[in-house]
Motif scaffolding. Structure first.
Motif, PDB file in Angstrom:
ATOM      1  N   PHE A 122      -8.088   8.996   2.444  1.00 23.09           N
ATOM      2  CA  PHE A 122      -7.951   8.072   3.343  1.00 23.09           C
ATOM      3  C   PHE A 122      -7.430   6.480   3.157  1.00 23.09           C
ATOM      4  CE2 PHE A 122      -9.777  12.217   4.455  1.00 23.09           C
ATOM      5  CZ  PHE A 122      -9.530  11.953   5.140  1.00 23.09           C
ATOM      6  N   ARG A 123      -8.307   6.269   2.205  1.00 20.31           N
ATOM      7  CA  ARG A 123      -8.166   4.700   2.090  1.00 20.31           C
ATOM      8  C   ARG A 123      -6.376   4.574   1.901  1.00 20.31           C
ATOM      9  NH1 ARG A 123     -10.189   0.215   2.843  1.00 20.31           N
ATOM     10  NH2 ARG A 123      -9.716  -0.950   2.171  1.00 20.31           N
ATOM     11  N   SER A 124      -6.096   5.215   1.438  1.00 24.44           N
ATOM     12  CA  SER A 124      -4.287   5.155   1.075  1.00 24.44           C
ATOM     13  C   SER A 124      -3.803   5.737   2.648  1.00 24.44           C
ATOM     14  CB  SER A 124      -3.691   6.434   0.079  1.00 24.44           C
ATOM     15  OG  SER A 124      -4.219   6.154  -1.362  1.00 24.44           O
ATOM     16  N   LEU A 125      -3.699   6.494   3.560  1.00 19.38           N
ATOM     17  CA  LEU A 125      -3.722   6.737   4.227  1.00 19.38           C
ATOM     18  C   LEU A 125      -3.385   5.166   6.060  1.00 19.38           C
ATOM     19  CD1 LEU A 125      -2.989   8.975   6.610  1.00 19.38           C
ATOM     20  CD2 LEU A 125      -5.167   9.255   7.653  1.00 19.38           C
ATOM     21  N   GLU A 128       6.428   3.149  10.476  1.00 20.31           N
ATOM     22  CA  GLU A 128       7.923   3.925  10.175  1.00 20.31           C
ATOM     23  C   GLU A 128       7.653   4.051   8.836  1.00 20.31           C
ATOM     24  OE1 GLU A 128       7.107  -0.374   9.910  1.00 20.31           O
ATOM     25  OE2 GLU A 128       7.044   1.051  11.592  1.00 20.31           O
ATOM     26  N   SER A 129       8.632   5.258   7.834  1.00 14.86           N
ATOM     27  CA  SER A 129       8.693   5.231   7.039  1.00 14.86           C
ATOM     28  C   SER A 129       9.164   3.783   5.656  1.00 14.86           C
ATOM     29  CB  SER A 129       9.697   5.757   6.121  1.00 14.86           C
ATOM     30  OG  SER A 129       9.391   7.345   7.321  1.00 14.86           O
ATOM     31  N   SER A 130       7.972   3.780   4.828  1.00 13.39           N
ATOM     32  CA  SER A 130       7.910   2.900   4.426  1.00 13.39           C
ATOM     33  C   SER A 130       7.698   3.134   2.620  1.00 13.39           C
ATOM     34  CB  SER A 130       7.186   1.706   4.366  1.00 13.39           C
ATOM     35  OG  SER A 130       5.946   1.572   4.052  1.00 13.39           O
ATOM     36  N   GLN A 131       7.413   2.342   1.700  1.00 10.47           N
ATOM     37  CA  GLN A 131       7.151   1.661   0.483  1.00 10.47           C
ATOM     38  C   GLN A 131       6.055   2.302   0.501  1.00 10.47           C
ATOM     39  OE1 GLN A 131       9.567   2.367  -2.240  1.00 10.47           O
ATOM     40  NE2 GLN A 131       7.737   2.622  -3.282  1.00 10.47           N
ATOM     41  N   GLU A 132       4.528   2.034   0.994  1.00  7.84           N
ATOM     42  CA  GLU A 132       3.742   2.567   1.098  1.00  7.84           C
ATOM     43  C   GLU A 132       3.050   3.397   1.216  1.00  7.84           C
ATOM     44  OE1 GLU A 132       0.555   0.858   0.425  1.00  7.84           O
ATOM     45  OE2 GLU A 132       2.302  -1.685   1.386  1.00  7.84           O
ATOM     46  N   ARG A 167       1.818   5.257  -2.009  1.00 10.24           N
ATOM     47  CA  ARG A 167       0.605   5.585  -2.384  1.00 10.24           C
ATOM     48  C   ARG A 167      -0.129   6.661  -1.867  1.00 10.24           C
ATOM     49  NH1 ARG A 167      -3.010   0.470  -1.530  1.00 10.24           N
ATOM     50  NH2 ARG A 167      -1.037  -0.468  -1.428  1.00 10.24           N
ATOM     51  N   LEU A 168       0.126   7.229  -1.206  1.00 12.18           N
ATOM     52  CA  LEU A 168      -0.180   8.667  -0.239  1.00 12.18           C
ATOM     53  C   LEU A 168      -0.004  10.189  -1.404  1.00 12.18           C
ATOM     54  CD1 LEU A 168      -2.005   9.908   1.415  1.00 12.18           C
ATOM     55  CD2 LEU A 168      -0.807   9.681   3.075  1.00 12.18           C
ATOM     56  N   LEU A 169       1.303   9.740  -0.881  1.00 11.63           N
ATOM     57  CA  LEU A 169       2.299  11.541  -1.913  1.00 11.63           C
ATOM     58  C   LEU A 169       2.163  10.968  -2.793  1.00 11.63           C
ATOM     59  CD1 LEU A 169       6.050  10.194  -0.017  1.00 11.63           C
ATOM     60  CD2 LEU A 169       4.546  12.147   0.506  1.00 11.63           C
ATOM     61  N   ASP A 170       2.029  10.470  -3.790  1.00 11.76           N
ATOM     62  CA  ASP A 170       1.586   9.845  -4.671  1.00 11.76           C
ATOM     63  C   ASP A 170       0.766  11.107  -5.664  1.00 11.76           C
ATOM     64  OD1 ASP A 170       3.922   9.396  -6.158  1.00 11.76           O
ATOM     65  OD2 ASP A 170       2.887   7.637  -6.364  1.00 11.76           O
TER      66      ASP A 170
END
Length: 491
Positions: free
Chosen positions: A373-376, A382-386, A389-392
């Motif tokens: 939830f913190r990564s969310l 829009e899609s970004s490098q951020e 951290r969630l996908l990982d």
């Protein structure tokens, strides 16, 4: 000689105004050669103490139960309760002694209680002591929950001793000073009901209404209104627990606060790898208090309280009306909290579907609850490098990617603004929680007389929603060895 300032703070407790059958007056048993382990600077400041005062011998002795003349009317309260769904009969403060009341800056009168202060008539052959290990966990979690904004008792200090008590192995003892507007429990009402003492039951209910729920006095049926207030607070509290992944390992009726506070930190845990059936208490072999069970156990406990209050309310129908409110009250709070955790402004059925899909993915991937939830909270419209951290945190990256497409459609429909939404999400999705392994590291150091980690951890957890980049390691995934940690009812 009384400790400077302490005698001006402690007042005779309001609870002591109840009839003598409600408690036993007694002095704490002095903790041998006590020393300061920890103090909550935040709680101390709220109660007009300075942390430096806790270095003084007078304070150390007073808050370890060794300085009797600083306590106005110490007492231990009687209550009963259901434990793991079974009627356990009379219980009571078996190792907790109420020193008196104090009035903090907020103006809300609080009871000041020593936990681990020695045997009482309600100790049931126990030694009345608490061990350092469990005392540290209660101290840290009480203050962490307060910082998270979740109703809870507070912890002012820990006093330790080299005096050993026997648990599974010999452990050193400690005393925690606990603070709460009241320590009255569901089991306090059950005690008088099951002992067929209707007069005392009414006295207790009237006391609670007068001091904590005065608005009920104006209602046609004040006792029904009281039950409704308690039920609503309980439902709201458990929704807040669910929203941060907190699990109370011993949700017995004797551990349920009539004020809707988190009370009695024995075995507890914060969800890490998400599993809705996770059990935080190793003693709970049947999973009665697993994460997904806590909402319905809160309802069950409210039923137990309603049974005890039935003679006061007057009819099963009026009592049932209140109990029927609980499920909707809980679900309303839960939906609102998780909607905010997703950064969505509007309530609609599509949001529920979106959240359920997210939890399914978390369950399948054993994603860390807090980090997910913190990564969310960092995700942009829009899609970004951020996204990385969630996908990982997910093995099924494609499954999460598809969910993010749906999520961003919701954000687009709401015309969500990145900065505003991210800011709000970071105020409800904490970065730092009291993970079991962090508490264990602090305990191991404290057992070697190094109390610095307790202080540091308390400081970090006091600001759980702040980034604190210098402490990033305290928000990391737990190490492999942490998977072997177990907590149980033994303390």
């Amino acid at each position: 000689m009384q400790p400077s300032g302490l005698h001006q703070v402690l007042l005779p407790s309001q609870f002591s105004s109840l009839p003598a059958s409600f408690f036993t007056k007694l002095q704490p048993t002095p903790l041998p050669a006590p020393y300061l382990v920890a103090v909550s600077d935040q709680a101390a400041a709220e109660f007009r103490f300075s942390p430096e005062q806790f270095q003084e011998q007078e304070f150390i002795h007073a808050f370890s139960g060794s300085q009797h003349n600083s306590h106005p009317e110490p007492l231990a309260a009687v209550y009963s309760g259901h434990q793991f769904g079974v009627w356990a009969g009379q219980l009571g403060d078996g190792r907790a002694i109420l020193l008196g009341d104090a009035i903090p800056k907020s103006g809300v009168r609080h009871e000041v209680q020593l936990k681990g202060a020695g045997p009482t008539p309600y100790s049931r052959a126990g030694d009345g002591r608490a061990v350092l290990r469990s005392s540290i966990r209660e101290f840290l979690c009480s203050e962490a929950m307060h910082a998270l904004g979740i109703p809870t008792s507070r912890a002012l200090s820990i006093m330790g001793s080299d005096h050993y008590v026997m648990r599974e192995t010999p452990e050193t003892s400690a005393v925690v000073t606990r603070l709460s507007p009241s320590f009255i429990r569901f089991g306090s009402f059950e005690h008088w009901y099951y002992n067929n003492r209707p007069d005392e039951l009414k006295v207790l209910a009237d006391f609670v209404i007068t001091h904590y729920f005065p608005q009920c006095q104006q209602e046609d049926n004040p006792y029904q209104a009281l039950l409704a207030c308690i039920a609503r607070r309980t439902a709201a509290l458990i929704a807040q627990w669910q929203a941060v992944g907190f699990m109370h390992g011993v949700m017995n009726t004797d551990n349920m606060s009539i004020l809707g506070l988190t009370l009695d930190y024995g075995p507890f845990g914060f969800m890490e790898a998400y599993d809705e059936r996770h059990i935080c208490n190793h003693t709970d072999q049947q999973g009665r208090y697993a994460y997904h069970m806590q909402p319905r156990i809160g309802h069950w406990n409210t039923h137990a309280l309603a049974q005890a209050m039935l003679p006061l309310i007057g009819s099963i129908e009026e009592t049932q009306q209140v109990l029927d409110v609980y499920p909707a009250e809980f679900e309303n709070h839960r939906q609102n909290l998780f909607r905010q955790k997703l950064g969505l402004r509007h309530t609609n059925p599509d949001n529920t579907v979106l959240l359920d899909r997210f939890f399914d993915l978390m369950q399948q991937n054993h994603a860390d609850f807090t980090l997910t939830f913190r990564s969310l909270s960092h995700i942009r419209n829009e899609s970004s490098q951020e996204d990385e951290r969630l996908l990982d945190l997910f093995i099924d990256r494609e499954g999460l990617h598809q969910w993010l497409i749906s999520y961003r459609e919701h954000l687009l429909m709401e015309k969500s603004q990145n900065e505003e939404r991210q800011f709000l999400m970071k105020t409800i999705n904490p970065k730092y929680i009291l993970r079991n392994y962090l508490a264990q590291i602090a305990i191991k150091k404290a057992q070697q007389k190094d109390f610095s980690e307790i202080k540091k951890l308390n400081m970090i957890l006091n600001n759980p929603y702040h980034e604190q980049p210098e402490h990033d390691q305290y928000a990391a995934l737990p190490p492999d060895w942490a998977g072997h940690l177990e907590v149980s009812c033994s303390s």
